[in-house]
Scaffold this motif. Structure first.
Motif, PDB file in Angstrom:
ATOM      1  N   VAL A  25       0.826  -1.211   0.000  1.00 21.65           N
ATOM      2  CA  VAL A  25       0.000   0.000   0.000  1.00 21.65           C
ATOM      3  C   VAL A  25       0.865   1.267   0.000  1.00 21.65           C
ATOM      4  O   VAL A  25       0.433   2.313   0.508  1.00 21.65           O
ATOM      5  N   ALA A  26       2.025   1.197  -0.575  1.00 19.91           N
ATOM      6  CA  ALA A  26       2.905   2.373  -0.613  1.00 19.91           C
ATOM      7  C   ALA A  26       2.344   3.435  -1.543  1.00 19.91           C
ATOM      8  O   ALA A  26       1.542   3.149  -2.452  1.00 19.91           O
ATOM      9  N   ALA A  27       2.741   4.684  -1.307  1.00 21.01           N
ATOM     10  CA  ALA A  27       2.336   5.774  -2.197  1.00 21.01           C
ATOM     11  C   ALA A  27       2.894   5.512  -3.594  1.00 21.01           C
ATOM     12  O   ALA A  27       3.989   4.953  -3.755  1.00 21.01           O
ATOM     13  N   VAL A  28       2.133   5.915  -4.600  1.00 21.65           N
ATOM     14  CA  VAL A  28       2.563   5.713  -5.985  1.00 21.65           C
ATOM     15  C   VAL A  28       3.895   6.408  -6.229  1.00 21.65           C
ATOM     16  O   VAL A  28       4.762   5.902  -6.939  1.00 21.65           O
ATOM     17  N   ARG A  29       4.093   7.579  -5.632  1.00 20.93           N
ATOM     18  CA  ARG A  29       5.362   8.302  -5.659  1.00 20.93           C
ATOM     19  C   ARG A  29       5.479   9.077  -4.358  1.00 20.93           C
ATOM     20  O   ARG A  29       4.469   9.357  -3.712  1.00 20.93           O
ATOM     21  N   PRO A  30       6.675   9.431  -3.935  1.00 21.94           N
ATOM     22  CA  PRO A  30       6.836  10.118  -2.651  1.00 21.94           C
ATOM     23  C   PRO A  30       5.956  11.360  -2.538  1.00 21.94           C
ATOM     24  O   PRO A  30       5.944  12.218  -3.421  1.00 21.94           O
ATOM     25  N   LYS A  84      -2.212   5.625  -3.740  1.00 23.61           N
ATOM     26  CA  LYS A  84      -1.420   4.510  -3.228  1.00 23.61           C
ATOM     27  C   LYS A  84      -1.598   3.262  -4.096  1.00 23.61           C
ATOM     28  O   LYS A  84      -2.632   3.085  -4.747  1.00 23.61           O
ATOM     29  N   HIS A  85      -0.567   2.427  -4.078  1.00 25.58           N
ATOM     30  CA  HIS A  85      -0.694   1.099  -4.692  1.00 25.58           C
ATOM     31  C   HIS A  85      -1.651   0.270  -3.831  1.00 25.58           C
ATOM     32  O   HIS A  85      -1.833   0.545  -2.634  1.00 25.58           O
ATOM     33  N   ASP A  86      -2.205  -0.764  -4.425  1.00 25.11           N
ATOM     34  CA  ASP A  86      -3.026  -1.706  -3.655  1.00 25.11           C
ATOM     35  C   ASP A  86      -2.879  -3.077  -4.309  1.00 25.11           C
ATOM     36  O   ASP A  86      -3.663  -3.465  -5.183  1.00 25.11           O
ATOM     37  N   VAL A  87      -1.818  -3.774  -3.883  1.00 21.51           N
ATOM     38  CA  VAL A  87      -1.524  -5.106  -4.431  1.00 21.51           C
ATOM     39  C   VAL A  87      -1.733  -6.105  -3.293  1.00 21.51           C
ATOM     40  O   VAL A  87      -0.925  -6.158  -2.355  1.00 21.51           O
ATOM     41  N   PRO A  88      -2.825  -6.907  -3.334  1.00 17.86           N
ATOM     42  CA  PRO A  88      -3.166  -7.778  -2.198  1.00 17.86           C
ATOM     43  C   PRO A  88      -2.089  -8.801  -1.859  1.00 17.86           C
ATOM     44  O   PRO A  88      -1.789  -9.011  -0.682  1.00 17.86           O
ATOM     45  N   ASP A  89      -1.543  -9.468  -2.843  1.00 17.86           N
ATOM     46  CA  ASP A  89      -0.576 -10.542  -2.587  1.00 17.86           C
ATOM     47  C   ASP A  89       0.765 -10.136  -3.178  1.00 17.86           C
ATOM     48  O   ASP A  89       1.147 -10.568  -4.264  1.00 17.86           O
ATOM     49  N   ALA A  90       1.457  -9.286  -2.468  1.00 14.96           N
ATOM     50  CA  ALA A  90       2.728  -8.742  -2.964  1.00 14.96           C
ATOM     51  C   ALA A  90       3.876  -9.185  -2.068  1.00 14.96           C
ATOM     52  O   ALA A  90       3.678  -9.691  -0.953  1.00 14.96           O
ATOM     53  N   ARG A  91       5.076  -8.969  -2.605  1.00 11.95           N
ATOM     54  CA  ARG A  91       6.265  -9.285  -1.816  1.00 11.95           C
ATOM     55  C   ARG A  91       7.374  -8.301  -2.195  1.00 11.95           C
ATOM     56  O   ARG A  91       7.407  -7.779  -3.315  1.00 11.95           O
ATOM     57  N   MET A  92       8.235  -8.070  -1.239  1.00  9.30           N
ATOM     58  CA  MET A  92       9.377  -7.181  -1.470  1.00  9.30           C
ATOM     59  C   MET A  92      10.671  -7.878  -1.081  1.00  9.30           C
ATOM     60  O   MET A  92      10.748  -8.532  -0.037  1.00  9.30           O
TER      61      MET A  92
END
Length: 241
Positions: free
Chosen positions: A182-187, A192-200
């Motif tokens: 759910v990070a902001a699209v840019r600073p 915000k992004h909304d990717v339910p099943d994400a990984r970093m």
């Protein structure tokens, strides 16, 4: 008194202009010769020959003028990058085959790749903020944790996997975490992004010229499949020269 004949008087009258002209010419000639003699006598001698440029130029600059200026040395050519490698400035890395290199989209990015497979896609970005970096390692980890939400409500830091290692004399902090992204699209952006099943997968590399921030985010299955390539890229790191 006997008068001269008329023809004789006529001839005398005709001779007077010629005699006057002759006298004037003689006076002019004498004056010119005298003036020439006087001017030659009064004229100064020839000016001295100017010294040659070689003699006039001193071997050293005169006192008070400082040392002679020299040209700045040419800027050294950048270190050669092996075929298949990528220069990030103060780091050289090798990306796995199949990863798609893209033009960086901002001055804070030193490298950018797209990873695609049947499960989805992911993006790896390498950030660099100068010698001062972007804060401590722990501060950056906390910021990254704040970009994920856990389905069970747990704090993301409790499920994150963090490890440290050394590569080419540089300390590397690696982190792996999943959840809803759910990070902001840019600073600073409200969107915000909304990717339910994400990984970093991320790493902070403490290089000689400052910290480099590797951050891969995408579909959980795609990032997990790219983990070995991510670690191989970190293992390939070296400084130029």
């Amino acid at each position: 008194m006997r008068q001269p004949p008329t023809d004789v008087l006529s001839r005398r009258v005709q001779l007077w202009p010629r005699l006057a002209f002759t006298c004037l010419a003689t006076c002019f000639l004498v004056g010119s010769i005298s003036g020439l003699a006087c001017s030659k006598q009064d004229a100064p001698g020839e000016p001295p020959t100017a010294p040659s440029a070689e003699k006039a130029t001193p071997a050293e600059p005169p006192p008070g003028h400082g040392a002679a200026k020299t040209q700045a040395p040419p800027t050294p050519a950048p270190a050669a990058v092996p075929e298949g490698a990528t220069s990030l400035g103060g780091l050289i890395v090798e990306a796995p085959s199949g990863w798609i290199a893209e033009p960086v989209s901002s001055s804070m990015r030193r490298g950018q790749w797209k990873i695609k497979d049947d499960a989805g896609e992911a993006e790896l970005v390498v950030y660099y903020f100068g010698q001062a970096g972007a804060g401590t390692v722990e501060r950056n980890l906390e910021r990254w944790y704040g970009q994920f939400q856990q389905a069970d409500g747990k704090p993301t830091r409790e499920v994150a996997e963090v490890g440290e290692k050394t590569v080419a004399g540089m300390k590397v902090t690696r982190v792996s975490v999943g959840g809803r992204y759910v990070a902001a699209v840019r600073p600073g952006a409200a969107e915000k992004h909304d990717v339910p099943d994400a990984r970093m997968l991320a790493a902070i590399v403490e290089a000689p010229d400052g910290a480099y921030y590797f951050k891969m985010v995408g579909t959980a299955a795609t990032v997990e499949a790219a983990a070995s390539g991510f670690d191989a890229m970190l293992a390939s790191m070296r400084t130029p020269g």
